[in-house]
Design a protein around this motif. Structure first.
Motif, short mmCIF file in Angstrom:
data_model
loop_
_atom_site.label_atom_id
_atom_site.label_comp_id
_atom_site.label_asym_id
_atom_site.label_seq_id
_atom_site.Cartn_x
_atom_site.Cartn_y
_atom_site.Cartn_z
N UNK A 1 31.74 83.75 -37.22
CA UNK A 1 32.27 84.15 -38.65
C UNK A 1 33.27 83.31 -39.14
N UNK A 2 34.20 82.76 -37.98
CA UNK A 2 35.34 81.97 -38.34
C UNK A 2 34.55 80.61 -38.34
N UNK A 3 33.42 80.32 -37.64
CA UNK A 3 32.97 78.82 -37.65
C UNK A 3 32.53 78.74 -39.04
N UNK A 4 31.68 79.68 -39.73
CA UNK A 4 31.23 79.54 -41.08
C UNK A 4 32.25 79.39 -42.16
N UNK A 5 33.41 79.78 -41.95
CA UNK A 5 34.58 79.64 -42.72
C UNK A 5 35.37 78.28 -42.70
N UNK A 6 35.34 77.74 -41.32
CA UNK A 6 36.01 76.39 -41.12
C UNK A 6 35.34 75.66 -40.06
N UNK A 7 34.23 75.21 -40.38
CA UNK A 7 33.18 74.60 -39.21
C UNK A 7 33.87 73.64 -38.32
N UNK A 8 34.61 72.76 -39.03
CA UNK A 8 35.45 71.49 -38.21
C UNK A 8 36.38 72.37 -37.18
N UNK B 1 20.74 88.93 -45.05
CA UNK B 1 22.11 89.56 -45.66
C UNK B 1 23.22 89.56 -44.70
N UNK B 2 23.33 88.53 -43.87
CA UNK B 2 24.87 88.56 -43.02
C UNK B 2 25.72 87.78 -43.96
N UNK B 3 26.74 88.69 -44.48
CA UNK B 3 27.75 88.15 -45.30
C UNK B 3 28.30 86.56 -44.94
N UNK B 4 28.50 86.30 -43.82
CA UNK B 4 29.24 85.12 -43.24
C UNK B 4 28.24 84.01 -43.59
N UNK B 5 26.74 84.35 -43.62
CA UNK B 5 25.99 83.27 -43.72
C UNK B 5 25.64 82.73 -45.15
N UNK B 6 26.25 83.46 -46.05
CA UNK B 6 26.10 83.00 -47.35
C UNK B 6 26.61 81.60 -47.74
N UNK B 7 27.75 81.02 -46.72
CA UNK B 7 28.21 79.70 -47.05
C UNK B 7 27.19 78.74 -46.53
N UNK B 8 26.15 78.88 -45.79
CA UNK B 8 25.22 78.07 -45.40
C UNK B 8 24.60 77.02 -46.42
N UNK B 9 24.65 75.85 -46.11
CA UNK B 9 24.39 75.01 -47.50
C UNK B 9 22.96 74.58 -47.19
N UNK B 10 22.23 74.08 -48.15
CA UNK B 10 20.95 73.37 -48.05
C UNK B 10 21.13 72.10 -47.23
N UNK C 1 16.92 81.74 -39.45
CA UNK C 1 16.00 82.44 -40.45
C UNK C 1 14.49 82.12 -40.26
N UNK C 2 14.02 81.40 -39.39
CA UNK C 2 12.66 80.94 -39.33
C UNK C 2 11.93 82.33 -38.88
N UNK C 3 12.49 83.32 -38.17
CA UNK C 3 12.00 84.57 -37.84
C UNK C 3 11.85 84.85 -36.44
N UNK C 4 12.62 84.12 -35.60
CA UNK C 4 12.81 84.19 -34.19
C UNK C 4 12.87 85.68 -33.55
N UNK C 5 14.07 86.26 -34.01
CA UNK C 5 14.24 87.72 -33.45
C UNK C 5 13.45 88.48 -34.01
N UNK C 6 12.84 88.47 -35.33
CA UNK C 6 11.73 89.51 -35.68
C UNK C 6 10.43 89.27 -34.59
N UNK C 7 10.01 87.93 -34.27
CA UNK C 7 8.90 87.76 -33.63
C UNK C 7 9.21 88.06 -32.14
N UNK C 8 10.51 87.76 -31.59
CA UNK C 8 10.64 88.00 -30.15
C UNK C 8 10.71 89.73 -30.05
N UNK C 9 11.38 90.27 -31.05
CA UNK C 9 11.10 91.69 -30.83
C UNK C 9 9.75 92.51 -30.83
N UNK C 10 8.73 91.73 -31.66
CA UNK C 10 7.33 92.18 -31.77
C UNK C 10 6.54 91.98 -30.63
#
Ligand code: ADP
Ligand SMILES: Nc1ncnc2c1ncn2[C@H]1C[C@H](O)[C@@H](COP(=O)(O)O)O1
Length: 204
Positions: free
Chosen positions: A40-47, A141-150, A10-19
């Protein structure tokens, strides 16, 4: 010339790379996210999925490095192979989400690959604090990234700080992005371009 943009989720890599790719006419290489068979599977069960995901990213990133080497073009790359090993895999092992056995196996393959990898001519690190990363991940707004914890983002940020403070492989430009809006404000993008051009003086 090989330029790479590095930083946490989320730092902005893809946006800056594109620009930057548009601005300078450089070819861009992006991460394998949309067609990634494990993310997507990784974010539902990382282990369960951490080893498979790490092997997948390692292979995909090595393919990019090979292409950069062989193309002879100016290429800007969204994230490096070093981050897979020194940030993500290490962190998953620290968090007991990747076993020592799998991490050692992964690391021996990475060490072998590393001998074929050249560092980028310039590494641009986008530094951002966790609340801002969360805002941008939410905005994307990637759905599967909503599980990313602080906790996950904070640990990754600590790994980034450590890795960047020891980075000596090539030129390094650190940009604190939290007070910049290079998407909406041309003067902020201009500020970044000036910094890059100062670093690339002589390489252009
Ligand atoms: N400096 C910025 N100012 C405002 N919005 C930004 C900035 N950088 C990134 N964004 C937004 O944040 C979100 C995540 O950015 P992205 O480039 O996908 O990050 P990354 O590739 O590092 O994960 C996107 O919606 C993007 O438009
Ligand atoms: N090596 C990796 N291990 C785990 N997750 C990774 C790895 N490389 C990228 N990712 C994830 C993080 C994000 O959810 C997506 C895309 O990365 P981003 O920083 O948003 O460009 O892949």
């Amino acid at each position: 010339m090989h330029i790479a943009v590095t930083g946490n989720i989320g730092a902005g890599k893809t946006t800056l790379t594109t620009m930057l790719s548009k601005h300078y006419g450089w070819d861009a290489q992006f991460e394998d996210v949309d067609h990634n068979p494990y993310l997507e599977d990784f974010y539902s069960d990382m282990s369960k999925w951490s080893f498979a995901l790490q092997v997948y990213f390692l292979g995909s990133r090595f393919r990019q490095v090979k292409e950069i080497r062989e193309s002879g073009k100016n290429i800007i790359q969204d994230r490096t192979i070093y981050e897979d090993a020194h940030i993500f895999a290490e962190n998953l092992n620290d968090m007991n989400l990747l076993s020592d056995r799998d991490f050692n196996n992964y690391s021996s393959v990475f060490d072998l690959m590393k001998s074929f990898v050249s560092a980028p001519d310039l590494l641009i690190y986008l530094k951002s604090d966790v609340p801002n990363l969360v805002k941008k991940i939410y905005k994307r707004g990637r759905e599967y990234e909503t599980s990313i914890s602080i906790e996950y983002l904070s640990k990754l940020n600590q790994k980034y700080e450590k890795w960047i403070s020891n980075y000596t492989e090539g030129k390094l430009l650190i940009i604190e992005v939290d007070d910049l809006d290079f998407v909406e404000k041309p003067e902020d993008f201009g500020f970044i371009l000036e910094k890059i051009e100062a670093e690339l003086h002589g390489l252009f």
